[in-house]
Design a protein around this motif. Structure first.
Motif, PDB file in Angstrom:
ATOM      1  N   GLY A 323      42.126  29.246  61.432  1.00 22.29           N
ATOM      2  CA  GLY A 323      43.174  28.636  62.220  1.00 22.29           C
ATOM      3  C   GLY A 323      42.767  28.607  63.685  1.00 22.29           C
ATOM      4  N   TYR A 324      42.808  27.465  64.318  1.00 24.53           N
ATOM      5  CA  TYR A 324      42.267  27.362  65.674  1.00 24.53           C
ATOM      6  C   TYR A 324      43.196  26.605  66.628  1.00 24.53           C
ATOM      7  CZ  TYR A 324      41.007  22.603  64.214  1.00 24.53           C
ATOM      8  OH  TYR A 324      41.043  21.315  63.758  1.00 24.53           O
ATOM      9  N   ILE A 325      44.368  26.181  66.186  1.00 26.28           N
ATOM     10  CA  ILE A 325      45.242  25.354  67.020  1.00 26.28           C
ATOM     11  C   ILE A 325      46.475  26.144  67.454  1.00 26.28           C
ATOM     12  CG2 ILE A 325      46.725  23.314  67.048  1.00 26.28           C
ATOM     13  CD1 ILE A 325      44.785  21.953  65.168  1.00 26.28           C
ATOM     14  N   THR A 329      55.710  24.942  73.393  1.00 19.56           N
ATOM     15  CA  THR A 329      56.962  24.187  73.461  1.00 19.56           C
ATOM     16  C   THR A 329      56.909  23.046  74.471  1.00 19.56           C
ATOM     17  OG1 THR A 329      57.796  25.818  75.043  1.00 19.56           O
ATOM     18  CG2 THR A 329      58.381  26.129  72.720  1.00 19.56           C
ATOM     19  N   ASN A 330      55.955  23.077  75.404  1.00 20.25           N
ATOM     20  CA  ASN A 330      55.808  21.989  76.380  1.00 20.25           C
ATOM     21  C   ASN A 330      54.880  20.896  75.853  1.00 20.25           C
ATOM     22  OD1 ASN A 330      53.373  23.294  76.476  1.00 20.25           O
ATOM     23  ND2 ASN A 330      53.408  23.720  78.676  1.00 20.25           N
ATOM     24  N   TYR A 331      54.604  20.919  74.522  1.00 23.83           N
ATOM     25  CA  TYR A 331      53.798  19.897  73.825  1.00 23.83           C
ATOM     26  C   TYR A 331      52.306  20.009  74.124  1.00 23.83           C
ATOM     27  CZ  TYR A 331      58.487  17.982  73.355  1.00 23.83           C
ATOM     28  OH  TYR A 331      59.820  17.828  73.096  1.00 23.83           O
ATOM     29  N   ARG A 332      51.903  21.072  74.795  1.00 24.52           N
ATOM     30  CA  ARG A 332      50.476  21.306  75.012  1.00 24.52           C
ATOM     31  C   ARG A 332      49.842  21.793  73.703  1.00 24.52           C
ATOM     32  NH1 ARG A 332      47.918  21.791  80.148  1.00 24.52           N
ATOM     33  NH2 ARG A 332      49.050  20.379  81.553  1.00 24.52           N
ATOM     34  N   VAL A 333      48.631  21.331  73.436  1.00 28.33           N
ATOM     35  CA  VAL A 333      47.883  21.726  72.246  1.00 28.33           C
ATOM     36  C   VAL A 333      46.559  22.319  72.692  1.00 28.33           C
ATOM     37  CG1 VAL A 333      46.801  20.946  70.107  1.00 28.33           C
ATOM     38  CG2 VAL A 333      48.948  19.916  70.861  1.00 28.33           C
ATOM     39  N   TYR A 334      46.285  23.561  72.263  1.00 21.27           N
ATOM     40  CA  TYR A 334      45.033  24.241  72.582  1.00 21.27           C
ATOM     41  C   TYR A 334      44.254  24.429  71.291  1.00 21.27           C
ATOM     42  CZ  TYR A 334      47.522  25.307  76.912  1.00 21.27           C
ATOM     43  OH  TYR A 334      48.232  25.203  78.087  1.00 21.27           O
ATOM     44  N   ALA A 335      43.049  23.892  71.242  1.00 18.97           N
ATOM     45  CA  ALA A 335      42.221  23.991  70.036  1.00 18.97           C
ATOM     46  C   ALA A 335      40.952  24.757  70.377  1.00 18.97           C
ATOM     47  CB  ALA A 335      41.874  22.597  69.515  1.00 18.97           C
ATOM     48  N   TYR A 336      40.785  25.925  69.754  1.00 19.96           N
ATOM     49  CA  TYR A 336      39.599  26.755  69.977  1.00 19.96           C
ATOM     50  C   TYR A 336      38.501  26.316  69.016  1.00 19.96           C
ATOM     51  CZ  TYR A 336      42.619  29.697  72.811  1.00 19.96           C
ATOM     52  OH  TYR A 336      43.468  30.156  73.784  1.00 19.96           O
ATOM     53  N   ALA A 390      47.006  26.128  62.154  1.00 24.04           N
ATOM     54  CA  ALA A 390      47.622  26.941  63.202  1.00 24.04           C
ATOM     55  C   ALA A 390      46.865  28.248  63.398  1.00 24.04           C
ATOM     56  CB  ALA A 390      49.085  27.221  62.845  1.00 24.04           C
ATOM     57  N   HIS A 391      46.747  28.661  64.637  1.00 26.05           N
ATOM     58  CA  HIS A 391      46.064  29.909  64.976  1.00 26.05           C
ATOM     59  C   HIS A 391      46.848  31.096  64.408  1.00 26.05           C
ATOM     60  CE1 HIS A 391      44.321  33.092  67.498  1.00 26.05           C
ATOM     61  NE2 HIS A 391      43.312  32.262  67.707  1.00 26.05           N
ATOM     62  N   SER A 403      61.458  30.593  60.609  1.00 25.89           N
ATOM     63  CA  SER A 403      61.559  29.181  60.232  1.00 25.89           C
ATOM     64  C   SER A 403      60.532  28.759  59.191  1.00 25.89           C
ATOM     65  CB  SER A 403      61.390  28.305  61.476  1.00 25.89           C
ATOM     66  OG  SER A 403      60.076  28.432  62.008  1.00 25.89           O
ATOM     67  N   LYS A 404      59.613  29.658  58.849  1.00 23.61           N
ATOM     68  CA  LYS A 404      58.550  29.375  57.880  1.00 23.61           C
ATOM     69  C   LYS A 404      57.592  28.286  58.370  1.00 23.61           C
ATOM     70  CE  LYS A 404      61.313  30.761  53.884  1.00 23.61           C
ATOM     71  NZ  LYS A 404      61.836  30.382  52.553  1.00 23.61           N
ATOM     72  N   SER A 405      57.635  28.000  59.659  1.00 24.24           N
ATOM     73  CA  SER A 405      56.696  27.045  60.257  1.00 24.24           C
ATOM     74  C   SER A 405      56.199  27.636  61.564  1.00 24.24           C
ATOM     75  CB  SER A 405      57.370  25.698  60.519  1.00 24.24           C
ATOM     76  OG  SER A 405      56.499  24.845  61.253  1.00 24.24           O
ATOM     77  N   PRO A 406      54.890  27.628  61.803  1.00 29.00           N
ATOM     78  CA  PRO A 406      54.353  28.203  63.042  1.00 29.00           C
ATOM     79  C   PRO A 406      54.587  27.326  64.263  1.00 29.00           C
ATOM     80  CG  PRO A 406      52.582  27.267  61.742  1.00 29.00           C
ATOM     81  CD  PRO A 406      53.828  27.157  60.901  1.00 29.00           C
ATOM     82  N   LEU A 407      55.016  26.085  64.065  1.00 28.19           N
ATOM     83  CA  LEU A 407      55.175  25.160  65.184  1.00 28.19           C
ATOM     84  C   LEU A 407      56.541  25.334  65.842  1.00 28.19           C
ATOM     85  CD1 LEU A 407      53.700  21.884  63.634  1.00 28.19           C
ATOM     86  CD2 LEU A 407      52.511  23.708  64.855  1.00 28.19           C
TER      87      LEU A 407
END
Length: 487
Positions: A323-325, A329-336, A390-391, A403-407
């Protein structure tokens, strides 16, 4: 009525329909689409019977194993009594599945009782697969120890290097060259075109990705390979290969032992050709074409099993540990990640801001997400992709547990709202009537179309109306009768 009124114009409006979405069939759906005689031919191979049995619902497997060694038909009432009435609906669904797959069929008993019996071909070959017997698989022939044996880590890396060539070619992430300069094979390009994952550009004839291709890119690796191989199997006959023989070998590979070498001696010429194609796609590893041994990779090992939980990433590691993403909440996405392919996939629906050696920063915007929608990607696919990768830090957050969702819920809701913006219009095929010379003519034809329920839209001021395509003939005949009666 004037002569000019008789020439009231009718033109067919252009149909603007939603493009077809990618249809990914699992093994059960694929077999259901085959005609009964084709299923009978497939069930002549024990490996196929075993694969079908493995993928059946649990209740169905219980039914099959209980009557596998019974040499007479079993009354349907008896089979139904094997399960609690609480699961009566499930039993009915299971019976339908087994019938559609050609695993069992109805039979009559004395006194008019209806019964179930396993189809003889499936029954015979499933026994062979479970108990042994029959002809041994050619690829199981004994081999001398391999002086250059390959371990699982190498096979995983090799498989993804080959499969990555296909994905790179589709997404346009740089050149079509993969690891160590290996390029995509012509066979793979033909399959992509046949599957409508790519199409020829009308201007220069070069392959370009389609709506279904965008959706294909966001599937997990196992689903991608299985869909790709189904499209390959559709072209077997055109290649001069036997479909049942190729499908049987594919299932044999799924039952193989990862990291072990197998013999290619004794395989028919068609299967040797099929083996080389599998080698090009990364499902098997073989040092040289004429070498008498090969290694199945994890792509082949997990291809047909719906319960397979481990797929592999580009470096051969488990996706569960990859998992690397991170999505904020500000819609920023960080992908390692330092993978060009993963960056390109994120670029399908995010606006990339910064890129560092092992980190990419992007943002989900209305424009970037709508661009993905125009390419054929759905909101559900974007959300699923972000959840799948998801990270681990996101998975352990309190809101993810609840919520059973990491987002973040705000991000999920906003992506769905952006999609709903595009679904405000409904397109209907129809026929336009206009250029009426009198208001009376327009009113008469409009009232008739409304009376028979084929009116789609009308504007009294411009004397224009649209009727459904199916209702056009009736309206046209009425107009001719009306015109003749009034002239």
């Amino acid at each position: 009525m004037s002569a000019e009124a008789k020439s009231s114009k009718s033109t067919t409006s252009s149909l603007i329909s939603k493009p077809a979405n990618l249809e990914c069939k699992n093994l059960e759906e694929y077999l259901k689409s085959r005609p009964p005689d084709a299923l009978e031919k497939l069930y002549n191979y024990p490996a196929i019977c075993l694969a079908v049995y493995r993928e059946l619902p649990e209740i169905a497997r219980q039914f099959v194993i209980r009557i596998l060694f019974v040499e007479q038909a079993i009354p349907q009432a008896v089979v139904s009594s094997w399960g609690s009435q609480v699961y009566a609906k499930e039993n009915v669904l299971v019976s339908r599945v087994l019938t559609e797959l050609g695993v069992w069929r109805t039979a009559g008993l004395t006194g008019g009782l209806e019964a179930w019996e396993l189809c003889p071909t499936f029954k015979k070959n499933l026994k062979i697969a479970l108990l042994g017997g029959g002809r041994p698989w050619s690829m199981s022939n004994a081999l001398d120890p391999d002086q250059k044996s390959r371990d699982i880590e190498f096979l995983d890396a090799y498989a993804m290097s080959r499969w990555r060539c296909v994905l790179h070619y589709m997404v346009g992430a740089g050149s079509s060259k993969g690891m160590e300069g290996e390029g995509i094979s012509p066979d793979a390009v033909r399959i992509l075109l046949h599957a409508n994952l790519m199409k020829r550009d009308e201007t220069d004839g070069s392959p370009v990705i389609t709506r279904q291709g965008f959706q294909f890119l966001l599937l997990d690796t196992q689903a991608q390979v299985w869909h790709f191989m189904l499209q390959y199997l559709d072209t077997c006959e055109a290649r001069g290969l036997d479909l049942a023989e190729c499908l049987s070998m594919l299932f044999q590979l799924s039952f193989s032992t990862l990291g072990r070498d197998y013999s290619s001696e004794g395989l028919s010429q068609g299967l040797l050709t099929f083996l080389q194609h599998l080698r090009e796609f990364g499902l098997v590893y073989q040092r040289k074409r004429k070498e008498g041994r090969f290694y199945p990779t994890r792509l082949a090992h997990n291809i047909t099993s719906k319960n397979a939980v481990q797929t592999i990433q580009e470096d051969g590691s488990s996706v569960q540990d990859k998992g690397y993403i991170i999505v904020e909440t500000n819609y920023r996405v960080y992908a390692y990640t330092d993978s060009n392919l993963q960056v390109a996939l994120l670029g399908l629906f995010t606006e990339l801001l910064y890129r560092f050696p092992n980190l990419v920063v992007g943002v989900l915007t209305r424009d970037s997400v709508r661009q993905a929608f125009r390419g054929g990607i759905t909101a559900e696919q974007i959300i699923s992709y972000l959840e799948q990768h998801a990270h681990p830090t996101m998975l352990n957050m309190e809101q993810a547990i609840n919520s059973k969702s990491p987002l973040p819920p705000t991000v999920v809701d906003q992506i769905k709202l952006w999609e709903n913006e595009r679904n405000r219009f409904t397109y209907t095929e129809g026929v336009v009537y206009n250029q009426f010379l009198s208001q009376g003519d327009f009113n008469t034809l409009r009232d008739y179309a409304q009376s028979i329920g084929v009116m789609t839209w009308q504007n009294e001021r411009t004397r224009t109306m649209v009727v459904t395509k199916n209702g056009h003939d009736d309206v046209k005949r009425f107009w001719k009768r009306y015109s003749k009666g009034g002239s």
